[in-house]
Scaffold this active site. Structure first.
Site, PDB file in Angstrom:
ATOM      1  N   ARG A 159       0.854  -1.189   0.000  1.00  0.00           N
ATOM      2  CA  ARG A 159       0.000   0.000   0.000  1.00  0.00           C
ATOM      3  C   ARG A 159       0.877   1.221   0.000  1.00  0.00           C
ATOM      4  O   ARG A 159       1.729   1.371   0.872  1.00  0.00           O
ATOM      5  CB  ARG A 159      -0.837   0.050   1.297  1.00  0.00           C
ATOM      6  CG  ARG A 159      -2.078  -0.686   1.265  1.00  0.00           C
ATOM      7  CD  ARG A 159      -3.071  -0.288   2.322  1.00  0.00           C
ATOM      8  NE  ARG A 159      -2.612   0.205   3.616  1.00  0.00           N
ATOM      9  CZ  ARG A 159      -3.424   0.600   4.579  1.00  0.00           C
ATOM     10  NH1 ARG A 159      -4.734   0.576   4.398  1.00  0.00           N
ATOM     11  NH2 ARG A 159      -2.970   1.035   5.734  1.00  0.00           N
ATOM     12  N   THR A 170      -1.130   7.517  -0.600  1.00  0.00           N
ATOM     13  CA  THR A 170      -2.446   7.407  -1.262  1.00  0.00           C
ATOM     14  C   THR A 170      -3.261   6.230  -0.748  1.00  0.00           C
ATOM     15  O   THR A 170      -4.463   6.154  -0.980  1.00  0.00           O
ATOM     16  CB  THR A 170      -2.257   7.199  -2.775  1.00  0.00           C
ATOM     17  OG1 THR A 170      -1.612   5.919  -2.962  1.00  0.00           O
ATOM     18  CG2 THR A 170      -1.406   8.295  -3.388  1.00  0.00           C
ATOM     19  N   ASP A 191       5.040  -5.366   9.620  1.00  0.00           N
ATOM     20  CA  ASP A 191       6.126  -4.915  10.502  1.00  0.00           C
ATOM     21  C   ASP A 191       6.201  -5.763  11.766  1.00  0.00           C
ATOM     22  O   ASP A 191       7.286  -6.114  12.237  1.00  0.00           O
ATOM     23  CB  ASP A 191       5.946  -3.438  10.867  1.00  0.00           C
ATOM     24  CG  ASP A 191       6.329  -2.522   9.715  1.00  0.00           C
ATOM     25  OD1 ASP A 191       7.014  -2.988   8.791  1.00  0.00           O
ATOM     26  OD2 ASP A 191       5.930  -1.342   9.753  1.00  0.00           O
TER      27      ASP A 191
HETATM   28  C1  PRP Z   1      -1.041  -4.450   4.534  1.00  0.00           C
HETATM   29  C2  PRP Z   1      -1.818  -5.729   4.728  1.00  0.00           C
HETATM   30  C3  PRP Z   1      -2.636  -5.808   3.470  1.00  0.00           C
HETATM   31  C4  PRP Z   1      -2.947  -4.368   3.200  1.00  0.00           C
HETATM   32  C5  PRP Z   1      -4.342  -4.095   3.651  1.00  0.00           C
HETATM   33  O1  PRP Z   1       0.051  -4.656   3.738  1.00  0.00           O
HETATM   34  O2  PRP Z   1      -1.003  -6.843   4.951  1.00  0.00           O
HETATM   35  O3  PRP Z   1      -1.963  -6.394   2.379  1.00  0.00           O
HETATM   36  O4  PRP Z   1      -2.015  -3.593   3.959  1.00  0.00           O
HETATM   37  O5  PRP Z   1      -4.705  -2.796   3.350  1.00  0.00           O
HETATM   38  P1  PRP Z   1      -5.862  -2.418   2.336  1.00  0.00           P
HETATM   39  O6  PRP Z   1      -7.007  -3.314   2.621  1.00  0.00           O
HETATM   40  O7  PRP Z   1      -6.148  -0.987   2.667  1.00  0.00           O
HETATM   41  O8  PRP Z   1      -5.332  -2.573   0.933  1.00  0.00           O
HETATM   42  P2  PRP Z   1       1.150  -3.512   3.463  1.00  0.00           P
HETATM   43  O9  PRP Z   1       0.791  -2.729   2.246  1.00  0.00           O
HETATM   44  O10 PRP Z   1       1.389  -2.741   4.714  1.00  0.00           O
HETATM   45  O11 PRP Z   1       2.424  -4.347   3.041  1.00  0.00           O
HETATM   46  P3  PRP Z   1       3.316  -5.392   3.871  1.00  0.00           P
HETATM   47  O12 PRP Z   1       2.509  -6.651   3.996  1.00  0.00           O
HETATM   48  O13 PRP Z   1       4.507  -5.549   3.008  1.00  0.00           O
HETATM   49  O14 PRP Z   1       3.646  -4.793   5.220  1.00  0.00           O
HETATM   50  N1  URA Z   2      -2.350  -2.918   7.076  1.00  0.00           N
HETATM   51  C1  URA Z   2      -1.963  -3.284   8.303  1.00  0.00           C
HETATM   52  O1  URA Z   2      -0.938  -3.985   8.463  1.00  0.00           O
HETATM   53  N2  URA Z   2      -2.679  -2.881   9.357  1.00  0.00           N
HETATM   54  C2  URA Z   2      -3.782  -2.143   9.219  1.00  0.00           C
HETATM   55  O2  URA Z   2      -4.411  -1.809  10.237  1.00  0.00           O
HETATM   56  C3  URA Z   2      -4.185  -1.757   7.924  1.00  0.00           C
HETATM   57  C4  URA Z   2      -3.447  -2.166   6.872  1.00  0.00           C
END
Ligand code: PRP
Ligand code: URA
Length: 209
Positions: free
Chosen positions: A104, A108, A203
């Site tokens: 994400r 944005t 994280d």
């Molecule tokens: C987080 C989570 C989802 C996404 C959810 O990933 O693991 O994939 O955000 O958010 P959304 O429903 O608003 O799209 P992130 O983008 O933080 O990546 P990561 O898993 O690499 O930490």
């Molecule tokens: N991604 C996360 O890891 N946590 C949240 O709360 C939303 C998106």
């Protein structure tokens, strides 16, 4: 409209409380995410199709059941979805694993796809997309798009914590998908994080930030 199911098994709820706690460290967080995923997989796999097979037990011939069709595919959305894979493979060890790389954009909140690698024959396979968090739903919708574009027809989305906003977005974009969560939380904050949620799942799983 696809089903939205909260899996309220006491063990799932107990372990979810452990990882929601901000003092839960990386090691325990990782272990509990896998354990919750394994328990969820037990429930989510209830409707997997069976077929008859004739076998010979030490006592004689018998017609019994086995899983039908091609192997299921577990599809983690990277990174955080990776934390759920081993738990599911404990239960379904012959499953294939396809990967979708997505992050994400922190300004944005739009998802960006950076990697997709799937096994063949998706048309005939049961797909379980796994990601701990369903927040705005943007990543989930894009992940389902990516699988459908490659021929997948039977997809379930499995997450730990869902926000009402994300459930609505995913159901409207893909009404044929069933969604399973360990909890339906209250709302998203101004940064699109789930409240109360558990923070940033990636994280916390990998000890970054
Ligand atoms: C987080 C989570 C989802 C996404 C959810 O990933 O693991 O994939 O955000 O958010 P959304 O429903 O608003 O799209 P992130 O983008 O933080 O990546 P990561 O898993 O690499 O930490
Ligand atoms: N991604 C996360 O890891 N946590 C949240 O709360 C939303 C998106």
């Amino acid at each position: 409209m696809g089903k939205f199911t909260v899996l309220d098994h006491p063990l799932i709820q107990h372990k979810l409380t452990i990882i929601r706690d901000k003092n839960c460290g990386t090691r325990e967080f990782r272990q509990c995410v896998n354990e919750i995923a394994e328990l969820m997989a037990y429930e989510v796999s209830r409707e997997m199709p069976l077929e008859d097979v004739e076998i010979e037990t030490p006592m004689g011939k018998a017609v019994t059941k086995r899983l039908a069709g091609k192997k299921v595919v577990v599809v983690p959305i990277l990174r955080a979805g990776l934390g759920m894979v081993d738990g599911i493979l404990e239960l379904i060890p012959a499953a294939k694993v396809g990967h979708i790389g997505m992050y994400r954009d922190e300004t944005t909140m739009q998802p960006h796809e950076y990697f997709v690698k799937m096994p063949d024959g998706l048309e005939e396979r049961e797909m379980f997309i796994v990601d701990p968090m369903l927040a705005t739903g943007g990543s989930a919708v894009m992940a389902v798009d990516a699988l459908k574009k490659r021929g997948a027809r039977s997809i379930k989305f499995v997450c730990l914590v869902a926000a009402p906003e994300g459930v609505k977005v995913l159901q409207e974009a893909h009404p044929d998908i069933d969604i399973y969560a360990a909890a339906l939380d209250d709302h998203l904050d101004e940064n699109s994080y789930i409240v109360p949620g558990l923070g940033d799942a990636g994280d916390r799983l990998f000890g970054t930030k």
